[in-house]
Design an enzyme around this catalytic site. Structure first.
Site, short mmCIF file in Angstrom:
data_model
loop_
_atom_site.label_atom_id
_atom_site.label_comp_id
_atom_site.label_asym_id
_atom_site.label_seq_id
_atom_site.Cartn_x
_atom_site.Cartn_y
_atom_site.Cartn_z
CE LYS A 1 82.48 -27.41 -62.04
NZ LYS A 1 82.47 -28.47 -61.08
CG ASP B 1 79.36 -25.35 -57.73
OD1 ASP B 1 78.45 -24.51 -57.54
OD2 ASP B 1 79.96 -25.90 -56.80
#
Ligand code: SF4
Length: 217
Positions: free
Chosen positions: A126, A144
């Site tokens: 991420k 996310d």
């Protein structure tokens, strides 16, 4: 949901999402254009409210703007500067390790490709994708919790983890949306399509939403 249907939704949300709060890392990226600061604020933002991340980043950058400067700070000082971000003690140690790796292995410059970013201590997919997008204006797919949740909610992907979602999106999402997809869905997921009590009546894409139509609204 088919790709064409998703794109119709994204076109509407692309016009709307700036009305909602832009994710904090995006704001820091727009202001600084500094890969190191973008990487640091991304680490700070995990499990932390945007406002807290913003203030902690400002305090830290006022004492240490570069990886070299951060490396010279004691961990205790970093802890004090970033408090009260979530897991501030762990993050203080991690930031110092990160600074050391960037200084020793990359001559003080954050690397600009996914494989090298993933070699940095504590940097997961991420963070690496977000840095790639915001610091280097390169294509990345940052997933996310909101991106994972809403992509599944709409049935565009059927996945169990954010990592699986990233790989599915890399196959199915047209490349022109890769950079924006995270910003749009984070802002939308925080303001409208919230995990608890989504604001469906105010939702600008309610007429296209498969969940809403299943509810017969
Ligand atoms: S209608 Fe409701 S469930 Fe559907 S996208 Fe909008 S907020 Fe989310």
């Amino acid at each position: 949901m088919k790709t064409g249907e998703l794109e119709k939704i994204l076109k509407i949300l692309e016009r709307e999402y700036k009305k909602w709060d832009v994710p904090v890392v995006t704001m820091i990226a727009e202001r600084t254009h500094d890969p190191w600061k973008i990487l640091v604020s991304t680490v700070l933002s995990g499990r932390t409210k945007d406002e807290v991340t913003w203030k902690a980043s400002e305090r830290l950058f006022s004492h240490a703007k570069t990886p070299e400067e951060l490396l010279s700070l004691p961990v205790k000082t970093i802890e004090k500067l970033i408090y009260p971000v979530g897991f501030y003690r762990t993050k203080a140690k991690r930031l110092k390790e990160l600074a050391r790796a960037v200084v020793e292995n990359y001559k003080g410059k954050v690397p600009d490709n996914l494989d090298e970013l993933l070699k940095l201590p504590g940097v997961g997919r991420k963070t690496a994708n977000l840095v790639l997008i915001h610091a280097f204006d390169k294509d990345g797919v940052c997933v996310d919790t909101h991106v994972h949740r809403i992509s599944n909610l709409w049935g565009f992907v059927k996945t169990k983890t954010p990592e699986e979602t990233e790989f599915e999106l890399r196959k199915k999402l047209p490349r022109k949306w890769w950079k924006l997809y995270n910003d749009i869905l984070v802002a939308f997921g925080q303001a409208i399509c919230r995990p608890v009590k989504p604001r469906c009546e105010e939702c600008p894409v309610k007429d296209l939403c498969p969940v809403k139509s299943r509810q017969g609204a």
